[in-house]
Write an enzyme that holds these catalytic residues in place. Structure first.
Site, mmCIF file in Angstrom:
data_model
loop_
_atom_site.group_PDB
_atom_site.id
_atom_site.type_symbol
_atom_site.label_atom_id
_atom_site.label_comp_id
_atom_site.label_asym_id
_atom_site.label_seq_id
_atom_site.Cartn_x
_atom_site.Cartn_y
_atom_site.Cartn_z
ATOM 1 N N CYS A 75 -32.997 -54.434 -16.554
ATOM 2 C CA CYS A 75 -32.079 -54.630 -17.776
ATOM 3 C C CYS A 75 -31.215 -56.063 -17.300
ATOM 4 C CB CYS A 75 -31.362 -53.568 -18.344
ATOM 5 S SG CYS A 75 -30.853 -53.831 -20.024
ATOM 6 N N HIS B 294 -35.724 -50.316 -19.946
ATOM 7 C CA HIS B 294 -34.966 -49.316 -18.951
ATOM 8 C C HIS B 294 -36.294 -48.495 -18.655
ATOM 9 C CE1 HIS B 294 -30.791 -49.983 -19.164
ATOM 10 N NE2 HIS B 294 -30.988 -50.436 -20.531
ATOM 11 N N GLU C 3 -36.243 -46.113 -16.530
ATOM 12 C CA GLU C 3 -35.818 -44.867 -16.258
ATOM 13 C C GLU C 3 -35.857 -43.958 -17.635
ATOM 14 O OE1 GLU C 3 -31.938 -46.983 -16.893
ATOM 15 O OE2 GLU C 3 -33.983 -47.473 -16.070
#
Length: 211
Positions: A79, A186, A188
């Site tokens: 990011c 992102h 994750e």
């Protein structure tokens, strides 16, 4: 062993939990000597480019990161962390970046080519489109990942762009050159594909495979 760089502006919890789910060994630190021992680093980031660079410089992490990569280390920016890899940003006025990859960070205009307006920040799920073969894409497929950002990469050097997404224009989503990688979204928070991309980064670090 993966080192997550703690400079006070990263979502350390979600990144660390993702690494735990992958069974990866990691630590979180702002100590230069400790981070230097990592096989690979992750630079997360949430917030302003200018503020992030001020923090990195105050903590002497900017030069450390540059030297770490120069000495053969692997680095993944996530990011804001991806944006910091580039030369400069216009966010809150001009700021120099780490200059590990060529390009600048500009703001979405909010006006499409047909003069209709669109929302900024870009927030939500968008499908990746792969631009070229790259080791970090091994076993991956073109699927949606989760973005939250108002600024994006603008670069004339398309060789560093591995994948894009479309948000009223083409947005670089995965970048890489040598041992430096970045993801604007992102991973994750991006379901199975995001976890696969993180796993691939871990394997590149382990096998010392470059972009």
């Amino acid at each position: 062993m993966i080192g997550i760089i703690d400079y006070g502006m990263g979502n350390l919890f979600s990144v660390s939990k993702a690494l735990e789910r992958l069974g990866a060994s990691y630590f979180i630190s702002d100590d230069l000597a400790e981070l230097a021992k990592a096989d690979g680093l992750i630079l997360p980031g949430v917030g302003s480019f200018k503020d992030a660079m001020i923090r990195l410089k105050e903590m002497k992490l900017d030069r450390f990161i540059e030297e770490y990569v120069e000495n053969g280390g692997f680095l993944l920016g996530i990011c804001l962390g991806m944006q910091l890899l580039f030369d400069e940003s216009e966010e809150n006025g001009f700021s120099e970046g780490l200059s590990l990859l060529p390009g600048k960070i500009g703001r979405f205009s909010g006006i499409a080519a047909d003069n209709t307006t669109y929302k900024v920040p870009h927030m939500g799920w968008n499908k990746l489109q792969y631009c070229r073969e790259a080791a970090i894409l091994e076993g991956c497929y073109e699927e949606h990942v989760y973005f939250v950002h108002s600024y994006y990469l603008q670069t004339d050097n398309q060789e560093v762009v591995i994948a894009t997404a479309n948000y009223y224009e083409s947005v670089p989503a995965i970048v890489g050159k040598g041992r430096v990688f970045g993801m604007q979204f992102h991973p994750e928070k991006s379901s199975q594909l995001g976890m696969k991309l993180l796993k691939n980064y871990l394997q590149l670090v382990e096998k010392k495979v470059e972009a």
